[in-house]
Design an enzyme around this catalytic site. Sequence first.
Site, PDB file in Angstrom:
ATOM      1  N   CYS A  69     -41.335 -13.587 -57.872  1.00 23.29           N
ATOM      2  CA  CYS A  69     -40.408 -13.751 -58.996  1.00 23.29           C
ATOM      3  C   CYS A  69     -39.401 -14.859 -58.755  1.00 23.29           C
ATOM      4  O   CYS A  69     -38.769 -15.337 -59.701  1.00 23.29           O
ATOM      5  CB  CYS A  69     -39.683 -12.436 -59.284  1.00 23.29           C
ATOM      6  SG  CYS A  69     -38.586 -11.872 -57.961  1.00 23.29           S
ATOM      7  N   CYS A 109     -46.979   6.453 -56.740  1.00 18.40           N
ATOM      8  CA  CYS A 109     -47.101   5.825 -58.064  1.00 18.40           C
ATOM      9  C   CYS A 109     -47.888   4.530 -57.965  1.00 18.40           C
ATOM     10  O   CYS A 109     -48.504   4.102 -58.932  1.00 18.40           O
ATOM     11  CB  CYS A 109     -45.732   5.592 -58.696  1.00 18.40           C
ATOM     12  SG  CYS A 109     -44.892   4.082 -58.168  1.00 18.40           S
ATOM     13  N   ASN A 262     -34.907 -21.280 -53.564  1.00 17.94           N
ATOM     14  CA  ASN A 262     -34.635 -20.793 -54.921  1.00 17.94           C
ATOM     15  C   ASN A 262     -34.036 -19.388 -54.934  1.00 17.94           C
ATOM     16  O   ASN A 262     -34.112 -18.671 -55.919  1.00 17.94           O
ATOM     17  CB  ASN A 262     -35.906 -20.806 -55.777  1.00 17.94           C
ATOM     18  CG  ASN A 262     -35.594 -20.792 -57.270  1.00 17.94           C
ATOM     19  OD1 ASN A 262     -34.675 -21.474 -57.716  1.00 17.94           O
ATOM     20  ND2 ASN A 262     -36.339 -20.020 -58.024  1.00 17.94           N
ATOM     21  N   THR A 264     -30.869 -18.701 -54.712  1.00 20.11           N
ATOM     22  CA  THR A 264     -29.578 -18.700 -55.401  1.00 20.11           C
ATOM     23  C   THR A 264     -29.694 -19.276 -56.797  1.00 20.11           C
ATOM     24  O   THR A 264     -29.315 -18.639 -57.787  1.00 20.11           O
ATOM     25  CB  THR A 264     -28.533 -19.514 -54.597  1.00 20.11           C
ATOM     26  OG1 THR A 264     -28.324 -18.880 -53.334  1.00 20.11           O
ATOM     27  CG2 THR A 264     -27.208 -19.573 -55.343  1.00 20.11           C
ATOM     28  N   VAL A 265     -30.239 -20.476 -56.908  1.00 20.00           N
ATOM     29  CA  VAL A 265     -30.344 -21.133 -58.214  1.00 20.00           C
ATOM     30  C   VAL A 265     -31.232 -20.326 -59.158  1.00 20.00           C
ATOM     31  O   VAL A 265     -30.898 -20.143 -60.335  1.00 20.00           O
ATOM     32  CB  VAL A 265     -30.892 -22.570 -58.054  1.00 20.00           C
ATOM     33  CG1 VAL A 265     -31.152 -23.203 -59.422  1.00 20.00           C
ATOM     34  CG2 VAL A 265     -29.908 -23.418 -57.266  1.00 20.00           C
ATOM     35  N   THR A 348     -33.244 -21.282 -46.994  1.00 19.91           N
ATOM     36  CA  THR A 348     -33.160 -22.259 -45.921  1.00 19.91           C
ATOM     37  C   THR A 348     -31.768 -22.280 -45.313  1.00 19.91           C
ATOM     38  O   THR A 348     -30.783 -21.898 -45.947  1.00 19.91           O
ATOM     39  CB  THR A 348     -33.501 -23.670 -46.428  1.00 19.91           C
ATOM     40  OG1 THR A 348     -32.571 -24.026 -47.468  1.00 19.91           O
ATOM     41  CG2 THR A 348     -34.923 -23.732 -46.953  1.00 19.91           C
ATOM     42  N   ASP A 361     -23.742 -14.011 -44.097  1.00 24.80           N
ATOM     43  CA  ASP A 361     -23.660 -13.436 -42.751  1.00 24.80           C
ATOM     44  C   ASP A 361     -23.727 -14.514 -41.678  1.00 24.80           C
ATOM     45  O   ASP A 361     -23.391 -14.261 -40.516  1.00 24.80           O
ATOM     46  CB  ASP A 361     -24.808 -12.451 -42.517  1.00 24.80           C
ATOM     47  CG  ASP A 361     -24.619 -11.147 -43.278  1.00 24.80           C
ATOM     48  OD1 ASP A 361     -23.458 -10.808 -43.576  1.00 24.80           O
ATOM     49  OD2 ASP A 361     -25.617 -10.482 -43.581  1.00 24.80           O
ATOM     50  N   GLU A1256     -40.001  18.712 -56.614  1.00 27.48           N
ATOM     51  CA  GLU A1256     -38.555  18.495 -56.602  1.00 27.48           C
ATOM     52  C   GLU A1256     -37.843  19.158 -55.425  1.00 27.48           C
ATOM     53  O   GLU A1256     -36.705  18.806 -55.116  1.00 27.48           O
ATOM     54  CB  GLU A1256     -37.952  19.043 -57.901  1.00 27.48           C
ATOM     55  CG  GLU A1256     -38.469  18.356 -59.154  1.00 27.48           C
ATOM     56  CD  GLU A1256     -38.076  19.106 -60.413  1.00 27.48           C
ATOM     57  OE1 GLU A1256     -37.306  18.552 -61.206  1.00 27.48           O
ATOM     58  OE2 GLU A1256     -38.535  20.244 -60.592  1.00 27.48           O
TER      59      GLU A1256
END
Length: 1325
Positions: A69, A109, A262, A264-265, A348, A361, A1256
């Site tokens: 993504c 799932c 990519n 951040t941008v 990077t 960090d 559950e």
Amino acid sequence: MEQDHLRDSVAVSPSHGLGVERRAQVSFLVCLTGTKYGCGTGGCGACTVMISKYNPVTKKIRHYSATACLVPICSLHGAAVTTVEGIGSIKTRIHPVQERLAKCHGTQCGFCSPGMVMSIYTLLRNHPDPSTEQLMEFLSGNLCRCTGYRPIIESGRTFCEESTVCQLQGTGKCCMDQEENQFSLDKEEKMCTKLYDESEFRPFDPSQEPIFPPELIRMAEDPQKKTLIFHGDRVMWMSPANLNELLELRMKYPMAPLVMGNTTVGPNMKFKGEFYPIIISPAGLPELNFVDFTDDGVTIGAGCSLAEMKDILTYTVSKEPKERTKTYRALLKHLRTLAGQQIRSMATLGGHVASKHDYSDINPILAAGKAILNLISKEGERQILIEELFTSLKEELHDGEIIYSVFIPQLQKWEIITAQRQAQRFENSFAIVNAGMRVKFEGTKNSIKDLKMFFGSVGPTTISASKTCEQLIGRQWNDEMLSEACRLVLDEIRIPPTAVGGMVEYKRTLIISFIFKFYLKVLRELHKLDPRMYPEIPESSRSALEEFPIKIPQGIQMFQCVDPHQPPQDPVGHPVMHQSGIKHATGEAVYNDDIPRMDKELHLAVVTSTRAHAKILSIDVSEALEFPGVVDVITAKDVPGKNNHEGEILYAENEVICVGQIVCTVAADTYAHAKKAAEKVKIIYEDVEPRIITIEEAIKHNSFLFKEKKIEKGNVDKAFKYVDDIIEDEVHVEGQEHFYMETQTVLVFPTEDKDMVIYTGTQFPTHVQNMIAATLGVPGNRIMCHMKRTGGAFGGKVSKPALLGAVAAVAAHKTGHPIRFVLERGDDMLITAGRHPLLAKYKIGFMKNGLIKAVDLQYYTNAGCTPDESEMVLEFMVLKSENAYDIPNFRCRGRACKTNLPSNTAFRGFGFPQGTLPVENYITAVAFKCGLPPEKVRDMNMYKTVNRTAYKEPFNPEPMLKCWEECLDKSSFQSRKKAIEEFNKKNDWKKKGIAIIPMKYTIGVPTAYESQAASLVHIYQDGSVLVTHGGCELGQGLYTKMIQVASRELKIPSSYIYLFETSTTTVPNASYTAGSMGTDINGRAVQNACQILMKRLEPIIKKNPKGKWEEWISQAFKESISLSSTGYFRGYQTHMDWEKEEGRPYPYFVYGAGCSEVEIDCLTGAHKLLRTDIFMDAAFSLNPAIDMGQIEGGFIQGMGLYTTEELKYSPEGVLYSRSPEDYKIPTVTEIPEEFYVTFVRSQNPIAIYSSKGLGEAGMFMGSSVFFAITDAVAAARRQRGLTEPFTLNSPATPEMIRMLCVDQFTEQIPRDDPSTFKPWSIHVS
């Protein structure tokens, strides 16, 4: 500059990722749907692929995992991309990774499974014989909401070089050495521990993997490389061929971002509305991808990924003396936990430094470690210290300048550096505060010559405490200096009380806690340098410097063995693999968004309210309608039938009642067009009072949805007069996001005569059908709802798919087009809400010996703005409120608060996990007040004999007591508790805690007709069988169990039986799949249909008893015997009379006990789960592998509820937590280091084959972690002389833990008057 100009031929912007645009373009063109779209931010790992690139300088191929993504398609020029389909398929040959994930039961799932497969596969391509540490590292970026991770890790561990011996409950014997993997839990029954047969695994041969395409090698080595330019409709992507061309482009387009990973941008363009018409990508330039080792340090190219940086530093540390690698080891500490492996492989070094993220960090350590930035432009080269970016100099990159490389120097003998960070969870989580600190001494003089301290996440970027450091130069390294340092830094770094992110007092405390840890580390290092001059730090303080290790989990799973006399073809009781397991692992399991696009199909994007309570004065859609690709905008006036169905509103009309309410939707040819057009819709509001966000506000305004629910036994008020002591308190339990991996998805296909065909992931197809019919004003028989599988649900797909389906159906009705409606993760979290937050107030009367005589309990839930499932959730909460305890005088009342938040809904456990936490809290409080161990108070107040609940339902607690006693015994509770006490005496800053919690959980629902079920079974002439029923496959293995039931009843192998989908066209009026009753009721229906068919076949079989199944079926057909039958189960005959406060609302109980041990860091609030033992009353498990997965997955989900999962809202009712970056479910490192789960046998004649619903029950067992944390915090407080009771609210986040571990640092921080400011976030419970 020679250029190649390429026009984007698939109508996708060059900035689009490999996994964006809902995968629509890529999947439409090449039909590859295995790579899943889970979040769009790179935070969940569902879209993981392997990218392979050839380096022409080193002549090596680099394989790395990446989240599709975030990978721009244009950045893949010259790269080979391997998706899950590329390594194996059920149509050809499955890969060993896929096979083992499925056969080790690592899929439920299945939506996360392709990503898991690709992470493990990438590991093996880099390390054919990986270590377990590498396995954990490569899975760090993959989230799973179903399994609890244990079986996923186990599948990967089968490839690891280390053999793993599990120590059977401390006996020193391996469970696999037991005869036939069996041992006795008691004298009566044999137990098994083997859930799969590793001898079935095909061998892994690394030499058989696909080679890197030779043409890509030739391309990479081409000396005549050209700058690549990709033209899109709005964006131009430029990839320079060499460094000189990059510098020319940088000078020509100074505002264009440089995109490497990519990370951040990409998210900023996708979710924050940032736009760049030109993007420059120097990814892969050899000039930026290098490493240079010198005597005084290492220089790393700016284009090296953080993963490559980690490898470089690891290599350096292994080769250089320890004293020369101090900074490298500090960096490695954070590089291990920074983000996940995929992001580390993409981001990077240069991009990370240049972005100057406040949460970085790495930057604080580089700044403290005197790292140097090597900058280059067309005008030349220059160097600056990284610290100059963050000090008062505020050095910036000049126009046309880029970071060429980073030089990290070695430190000298008397220099000491440390790295600190604390996040919501251990890894793949932004730091709440981080720090890099370095000190240099004047040799043996013990005076500070140089001091640097940098902190992250406390300001807009990394912050330098330069003034503090200047004032401490020349000081001695002693306690007085420490006190002064803390005082000065708090004065210098002022975090405003309204700071974005909140947690202000916690952040202040962390800053000085980190300084203390730094202080201790320096003392220890000085002692190593000169033991005679510098004494060792006290033994009790040493644990403050010990990091929680990442260990691969160990443990065993114990379940009943199958009767040796059971026919071999009968699969009931065997640990059968999920029937879609292989398809999950190969990516060939079809989810709704994988269904191919239809002609003229439109995508839907929502426009939601930005106000919590307001009148709608106007809606202007004119600009949106003019946007390219837009077909129409749909509002409330377009609804042909009911816009308000049973209190649930489709489209807001006249007013909005929460932030996130759907006001209108935009239908367009692509989702990108629909989303952009939705941003053009202009809505004018007028705020309305009151705006009610919290439970306290609802109580103040008497804002409730339903009448009070109450149960009572004995005379509570009178009993309070005759007790030794009374305590009163309140407990807050915040909500929880479902975070199913597949977001809400609806496909609507209009056909003739106003018919609608619906494909959706739902737990309740009947409700979808009914709501759409009511919305369109057509009969229910015109709405055909299909449900094959969904990527997780947990209650979040009971009611919400009906509302969203109706929204999509109205769009299909108005436009006449098929509609594809898939919610982005952020929209899903905003619109659909989750678990009800709870405020519980209690008054407890008890005797000095711990015996509780009276309880008065009041529940308030935050229901949100519409009814949804809130009344039933409240009823369940009240009915289950006594848990395991026999309190003679007991009263529980509950109210559902109506607020201006999105409507909360069903969630796994249905009120029990949050409602029972206050019960265990007051048990703990009584124990604290009486000076008794909590387990003793629990034991003395438990039900011990056949009895009746507070609402007068009879039950036998014997299985509960058995679970409790076995858990106490097999977990070695008492001996471990003594060991913990000894540990706590010896350690000031780390504390351990242990807790054991009993459980009495109910199955089913109080309304009898809601548990009815039906099935339809066909036998075809070749003997094959098709089974359909009304239950939904959510990942819980329901279809697998139905095949097992049919196999037993028809006495045929499972391979003869097929289950296709659940549909309202085959089984009408089906109940919801929830309440842990899916197998119970649908199993009975399938059993009934099969028994009817076998009854019909009896004459045929009697005539030919030695015949084959196929022969019997053929003969039956020839004799005109019907080979099709419906099956029916009328439901459990449950009832509840709320006027009389009595009834039999549940058919049976599931009992259990859980014991957990934790260790907390008192200085940071971090905790580590060391061990968990769960004993669960499973009666007879139909499928131990599936049931074990349900218990383990439920436990981890429950643990998340009580620890890391925190929803944050603004005072105006805006949900901040809308992505995996903001909301932290557990990862692989949160699961117990030792994990033991045992199924305890009991009888349950009411359910099919004496089984019990376990979907559950495991959820509440996560509370054992919460109360173990409570125990550890209590130990810390006792040591500091705090003997008064305290309340730990849920979730027990690092912030909560740290601030309760009161010490000199929490006392030293400045506090703000709450009446003088508006906080960034609030709690809504």
